[in-house]
Design an enzyme around this catalytic site. Sequence first.
Site, PDB file in Angstrom:
ATOM      1  N   GLN A 123       0.838  -1.198   0.000  1.00 59.38           N
ATOM      2  CA  GLN A 123       0.000   0.000   0.000  1.00 59.38           C
ATOM      3  C   GLN A 123       0.877   1.254   0.000  1.00 59.38           C
ATOM      4  O   GLN A 123       0.653   2.197   0.750  1.00 59.38           O
ATOM      5  CB  GLN A 123      -0.929  -0.013   1.217  1.00 59.38           C
ATOM      6  CG  GLN A 123      -1.895  -1.166   1.185  1.00 59.38           C
ATOM      7  CD  GLN A 123      -2.769  -1.225   2.435  1.00 59.38           C
ATOM      8  OE1 GLN A 123      -2.909  -0.261   3.169  1.00 59.38           O
ATOM      9  NE2 GLN A 123      -3.374  -2.381   2.669  1.00 59.38           N
ATOM     10  N   CYS A 124       1.861   1.249  -0.856  1.00 60.33           N
ATOM     11  CA  CYS A 124       2.883   2.292  -0.898  1.00 60.33           C
ATOM     12  C   CYS A 124       2.830   2.992  -2.255  1.00 60.33           C
ATOM     13  O   CYS A 124       2.373   2.409  -3.244  1.00 60.33           O
ATOM     14  CB  CYS A 124       4.250   1.615  -0.689  1.00 60.33           C
ATOM     15  SG  CYS A 124       5.683   2.672  -0.885  1.00 60.33           S
ATOM     16  N   GLY A 125       3.319   4.200  -2.312  1.00 56.36           N
ATOM     17  CA  GLY A 125       3.410   4.908  -3.581  1.00 56.36           C
ATOM     18  C   GLY A 125       4.338   4.232  -4.572  1.00 56.36           C
ATOM     19  O   GLY A 125       4.318   4.550  -5.760  1.00 56.36           O
ATOM     20  N   PHE A 126       5.145   3.288  -4.095  1.00 57.19           N
ATOM     21  CA  PHE A 126       6.075   2.564  -4.962  1.00 57.19           C
ATOM     22  C   PHE A 126       5.621   1.122  -5.236  1.00 57.19           C
ATOM     23  O   PHE A 126       6.355   0.360  -5.857  1.00 57.19           O
ATOM     24  CB  PHE A 126       7.476   2.541  -4.342  1.00 57.19           C
ATOM     25  CG  PHE A 126       8.097   3.903  -4.246  1.00 57.19           C
ATOM     26  CD1 PHE A 126       8.699   4.493  -5.354  1.00 57.19           C
ATOM     27  CD2 PHE A 126       8.062   4.610  -3.054  1.00 57.19           C
ATOM     28  CE1 PHE A 126       9.268   5.751  -5.275  1.00 57.19           C
ATOM     29  CE2 PHE A 126       8.620   5.880  -2.968  1.00 57.19           C
ATOM     30  CZ  PHE A 126       9.221   6.453  -4.079  1.00 57.19           C
ATOM     31  N   THR A 127       4.420   0.769  -4.813  1.00 59.95           N
ATOM     32  CA  THR A 127       3.941  -0.607  -4.985  1.00 59.95           C
ATOM     33  C   THR A 127       3.877  -0.998  -6.457  1.00 59.95           C
ATOM     34  O   THR A 127       4.046  -2.177  -6.791  1.00 59.95           O
ATOM     35  CB  THR A 127       2.576  -0.796  -4.289  1.00 59.95           C
ATOM     36  OG1 THR A 127       2.741  -0.498  -2.900  1.00 59.95           O
ATOM     37  CG2 THR A 127       2.062  -2.217  -4.422  1.00 59.95           C
TER      38      THR A 127
END
Length: 187
Positions: free
Chosen positions: A34-38
């Site tokens: 659930q990350c901006g880099f997922t």
Amino acid sequence: MSVYNYSAVAMNGREVSLEEYKGKVLLIVNTAGQCGFTYQYQDLQKLNDRYKDKGFVILGFPCNQFDNQEPDSDERIQSKCMLNYGVTFPLFKKINVRDENIHPLFDYLSHSKPFEGFNQFHPVSKILLPLINDKHPEYLVDDFSIKWNFTKFLIDSNGNVNKRFECTTDIIDLELDIEKLLEAIPV
């Protein structure tokens, strides 16, 4: 010392010695769903598909230490990675990659190659850098610890840490380094 001195628990519960990957070029990544880099999961899978038959293996280590961005159970993490991103590379059970209770592998990795900063021009940096500075300035007090999700360590075929790439390094920018290490594998 090399990564072959360490082991971790795979998603299926089996203790895996990294020595099982001896002779391969590895990319070890701490991940989060659930990350901006997922989105990097998808790019990692493409990288895996491109180089897996040439002696390259990606090892994914989910971690929930960065702003609660991997709260799911190990089983849910694995199924989401397969369903949403087609991940077929090995995933391990959720671990800590910094601070107290750090997994010994990540203690070794982070002390092998120092943090050299984020790419300030990466589009997600506009969100990430203020977030870390405002909510987690303690992440930036040293030059070695993992600073965020999707930190990547490139390991040569002898188990040595070759390079460290932060989350703001896009997967495509790793390919030349991977190819150099693959070319150096003894035939």
